[in-house]
Design a protein around this motif. Structure first.
Motif, PDB file in Angstrom:
ATOM      1  N   ASP A  86       0.807  -1.224   0.000  1.00 52.18           N
ATOM      2  CA  ASP A  86       0.000   0.000   0.000  1.00 52.18           C
ATOM      3  C   ASP A  86       0.838   1.270   0.000  1.00 52.18           C
ATOM      4  N   THR A  87       2.156   1.136   0.164  1.00 48.94           N
ATOM      5  CA  THR A  87       2.966   2.339   0.346  1.00 48.94           C
ATOM      6  C   THR A  87       4.223   2.397  -0.510  1.00 48.94           C
ATOM      7  N   MET A  88       4.759   1.269  -0.927  1.00 48.57           N
ATOM      8  CA  MET A  88       6.058   1.265  -1.593  1.00 48.57           C
ATOM      9  C   MET A  88       5.917   1.402  -3.105  1.00 48.57           C
ATOM     10  N   ILE A  89       6.682   2.346  -3.669  1.00 51.44           N
ATOM     11  CA  ILE A  89       6.695   2.575  -5.109  1.00 51.44           C
ATOM     12  C   ILE A  89       8.120   2.387  -5.622  1.00 51.44           C
ATOM     13  N   ILE A  90       8.256   1.674  -6.735  1.00 51.92           N
ATOM     14  CA  ILE A  90       9.559   1.517  -7.383  1.00 51.92           C
ATOM     15  C   ILE A  90       9.436   2.067  -8.800  1.00 51.92           C
ATOM     16  N   LYS A  91      10.297   3.036  -9.110  1.00 50.57           N
ATOM     17  CA  LYS A  91      10.310   3.553 -10.469  1.00 50.57           C
ATOM     18  C   LYS A  91      10.752   2.433 -11.395  1.00 50.57           C
ATOM     19  N   HIS A  92       9.912   2.128 -12.381  1.00 54.41           N
ATOM     20  CA  HIS A  92      10.163   1.005 -13.267  1.00 54.41           C
ATOM     21  C   HIS A  92      10.624   1.545 -14.626  1.00 54.41           C
ATOM     22  N   TRP A  93      10.418   0.781 -15.701  1.00 51.99           N
ATOM     23  CA  TRP A  93      10.926   1.168 -17.006  1.00 51.99           C
ATOM     24  C   TRP A  93      10.103   2.291 -17.633  1.00 51.99           C
ATOM     25  N   ARG A  94      10.666   2.855 -18.693  1.00 51.53           N
ATOM     26  CA  ARG A  94      10.032   3.970 -19.407  1.00 51.53           C
ATOM     27  C   ARG A  94      10.034   3.661 -20.900  1.00 51.53           C
ATOM     28  N   GLN A  95       8.980   4.056 -21.591  1.00 50.32           N
ATOM     29  CA  GLN A  95       8.945   3.881 -23.044  1.00 50.32           C
ATOM     30  C   GLN A  95       8.596   5.210 -23.711  1.00 50.32           C
ATOM     31  N   ASP A  96       9.470   5.655 -24.595  1.00 52.99           N
ATOM     32  CA  ASP A  96       9.236   6.860 -25.386  1.00 52.99           C
ATOM     33  C   ASP A  96       8.812   6.439 -26.794  1.00 52.99           C
ATOM     34  N   TRP A  97       7.744   7.037 -27.304  1.00 52.79           N
ATOM     35  CA  TRP A  97       7.274   6.769 -28.659  1.00 52.79           C
ATOM     36  C   TRP A  97       7.504   8.019 -29.503  1.00 52.79           C
ATOM     37  N   LEU A  98       8.324   7.886 -30.555  1.00 50.83           N
ATOM     38  CA  LEU A  98       8.684   9.001 -31.424  1.00 50.83           C
ATOM     39  C   LEU A  98       8.227   8.715 -32.854  1.00 50.83           C
ATOM     40  N   TYR A  99       7.558   9.686 -33.450  1.00 53.54           N
ATOM     41  CA  TYR A  99       7.036   9.527 -34.806  1.00 53.54           C
ATOM     42  C   TYR A  99       8.092   9.898 -35.844  1.00 53.54           C
ATOM     43  N   GLU A 114      25.476   1.958 -29.844  1.00 51.79           N
ATOM     44  CA  GLU A 114      26.084   2.690 -30.943  1.00 51.79           C
ATOM     45  C   GLU A 114      25.048   3.590 -31.617  1.00 51.79           C
ATOM     46  N   TYR A 115      25.435   4.838 -31.836  1.00 52.77           N
ATOM     47  CA  TYR A 115      24.537   5.775 -32.504  1.00 52.77           C
ATOM     48  C   TYR A 115      24.459   5.461 -33.993  1.00 52.77           C
ATOM     49  N   LYS A 116      23.219   5.429 -34.507  1.00 51.58           N
ATOM     50  CA  LYS A 116      22.997   5.211 -35.931  1.00 51.58           C
ATOM     51  C   LYS A 116      21.884   6.139 -36.398  1.00 51.58           C
ATOM     52  N   SER A 117      22.049   6.666 -37.613  1.00 50.19           N
ATOM     53  CA  SER A 117      21.046   7.547 -38.189  1.00 50.19           C
ATOM     54  C   SER A 117      20.400   6.858 -39.390  1.00 50.19           C
ATOM     55  N   LYS A 118      19.077   6.961 -39.483  1.00 52.98           N
ATOM     56  CA  LYS A 118      18.358   6.386 -40.622  1.00 52.98           C
ATOM     57  C   LYS A 118      17.870   7.495 -41.551  1.00 52.98           C
ATOM     58  N   ASN A 119      17.663   7.133 -42.798  1.00 50.42           N
ATOM     59  CA  ASN A 119      17.097   8.045 -43.772  1.00 50.42           C
ATOM     60  C   ASN A 119      15.607   8.237 -43.471  1.00 50.42           C
ATOM     61  N   PRO A 120      15.085   9.467 -43.588  1.00 49.06           N
ATOM     62  CA  PRO A 120      13.653   9.684 -43.315  1.00 49.06           C
ATOM     63  C   PRO A 120      12.731   8.739 -44.076  1.00 49.06           C
ATOM     64  N   ALA A 121      13.118   8.348 -45.292  1.00 47.91           N
ATOM     65  CA  ALA A 121      12.279   7.441 -46.070  1.00 47.91           C
ATOM     66  C   ALA A 121      12.160   6.070 -45.407  1.00 47.91           C
ATOM     67  N   GLN A 122      13.189   5.684 -44.626  1.00 47.34           N
ATOM     68  CA  GLN A 122      13.178   4.374 -43.966  1.00 47.34           C
ATOM     69  C   GLN A 122      12.170   4.301 -42.826  1.00 47.34           C
ATOM     70  N   VAL A 123      11.817   5.446 -42.267  1.00 46.68           N
ATOM     71  CA  VAL A 123      10.946   5.454 -41.083  1.00 46.68           C
ATOM     72  C   VAL A 123       9.636   6.190 -41.339  1.00 46.68           C
ATOM     73  N   LYS A 124       9.308   6.413 -42.583  1.00 46.60           N
ATOM     74  CA  LYS A 124       8.082   7.154 -42.905  1.00 46.60           C
ATOM     75  C   LYS A 124       6.862   6.419 -42.360  1.00 46.60           C
ATOM     76  N   GLY A 125       6.058   7.119 -41.596  1.00 51.73           N
ATOM     77  CA  GLY A 125       4.844   6.547 -41.013  1.00 51.73           C
ATOM     78  C   GLY A 125       5.093   5.660 -39.809  1.00 51.73           C
ATOM     79  N   GLN A 126       6.363   5.473 -39.426  1.00 50.57           N
ATOM     80  CA  GLN A 126       6.686   4.566 -38.320  1.00 50.57           C
ATOM     81  C   GLN A 126       6.794   5.314 -36.987  1.00 50.57           C
ATOM     82  N   TRP A 127       6.652   4.515 -35.924  1.00 52.33           N
ATOM     83  CA  TRP A 127       6.903   5.001 -34.563  1.00 52.33           C
ATOM     84  C   TRP A 127       8.077   4.209 -33.984  1.00 52.33           C
ATOM     85  N   THR A 128       9.027   4.923 -33.393  1.00 53.04           N
ATOM     86  CA  THR A 128      10.114   4.280 -32.655  1.00 53.04           C
ATOM     87  C   THR A 128       9.703   4.145 -31.202  1.00 53.04           C
TER      88      THR A 128
END
Length: 312
Positions: A86-99, A114-128
């Motif tokens: 009734d009292t204990m809270i644990i911060k759990h995971w987080r999910q960010d959705w990017l269009y 590792e950082y990687k960049s995609k072409n806008p055409a590769q992610v058109k209409g997608q959510w990360t």
């Protein structure tokens, strides 16, 4: 003239369809919010080595509160909080959705992204979907299109990830989990289905150790059960907003991020959780002092050559 009119109509139809699709996407993402009874179920299903000893099935359950902490037209951030008793809270995971996101941190191995960049055409209409650990350090990221068909609403993507929390302190026989994650909205809440490969990754190759099936259900329950989580977040949210800002500063450098999770026998989340109590306990909350100390903790655990601005 007729061809021009047809072209205009096609463009208008495409734009309208895209807007309708995006609205459905946002509704599906936000449908994951609420107070949930959750069940975690994992079972190893296959191994190429006939002498492999399958590990026992894993099951667990909890009460979890999922809610948006920020939202704009192209980004929705959902925070998970575990409710213990009734009292204990644990911060759990987080999910960010990017269009239509083009910037990725892909897991390699040994706590390195590792950082990687995609072409806008590769992610058109997608959510990360960018998934973060309890201390808001990176975990895994995948990009795909939400599917809305025959009354079903789901999103499915593949991503490499470190070992899950249920295994990272117990197993050393593999070092990468290649995950196929499927989030599907259901009439009772939502389900997180997984088809995972446990991989031994070297500089030269990936070797499959075993495969497993995951079936995690989020069943909506009365919001009053999560009231304590709402109160906890109201008190602690300023500190975790500063933690996210510090991590964002690091990610904005668009370089490889490598982390020593344990330094001097302490794991990074232990230091950040302890700092949370210190900074929230010292009222009024001092954001400037907090960010300075957060940066010092994260810097202590970086093994890449990155430096946070105030510590250069």
């Amino acid at each position: 003239m007729k061809k021009i009119i047809i072209a205009i109509l096609l463009i208008s139809t495409t734009v309208a369809y895209g807007q309708k699709q995006k609205k459905e996407d946002i509704a599906a993402i936000k449908a994951m919010c609420g107070c949930y009874d959750i069940r975690f179920n994992f079972a190893e299903t296959f191994a190429p080595d006939k002498d492999y000893e399958f590990h026992e099935n894993y099951t667990s359950g909890a009460l979890e509160y999922v809610f948006p902490i920020s939202e704009d037209k192209d980004k929705i951030v959902l925070q998970h909080l575990l409710v213990i008793g009734d009292t204990m809270i644990i911060k759990h995971w987080r999910q960010d959705w990017l269009y239509e996101n083009t910037d990725f941190y892909s897991f390699d191995k040994e706590n390195t992204w590792e950082y990687k960049s995609k072409n806008p055409a590769q992610v058109k209409g997608q959510w990360t979907q960018k998934v973060y650990q309890v201390d808001d350090s990176p975990r895994y990221e995948g990009s795909a299109t939400w599917v809305h068909v025959d009354g079903k609403h789901y999103w499915e993507s593949e991503a490499d990830a470190p070992l899950p929390r249920r295994e990272f302190s117990k197993r050393k026989d593999y070092n990468v989990m290649k995950r196929i994650n499927r989030q599907e909205i259901t009439d009772y809440g939502w389900v997180h289905e997984q088809d995972n490969d446990k991989i031994i990754r070297t500089e030269d190759e990936d070797v499959l150790l075993a495969q497993e099936k995951g079936w995690n259900t989020y069943t909506k329950t009365d919001d009053s059960k999560c009231e304590v989580a709402k109160k906890w977040w109201a008190k602690n949210q300023a500190y975790w907003a500063d933690v996210r800002l510090v991590w964002d500063e690091l990610f904005a450098q668009n370089k490889t991020v490598a982390i020593n999770m344990k330094v001097d026998d302490k794991i990074m989340f232990q230091r950040l959780f302890a700092l949370e109590k210190e900074m929230i306990g010292a009222q009024p909350y001092d954001s400037g002092a907090s960010k300075t100390k957060i940066k010092a903790v994260i810097q202590m655990h970086l093994k890449s050559d990155q430096m946070l601005t105030s510590l250069k």
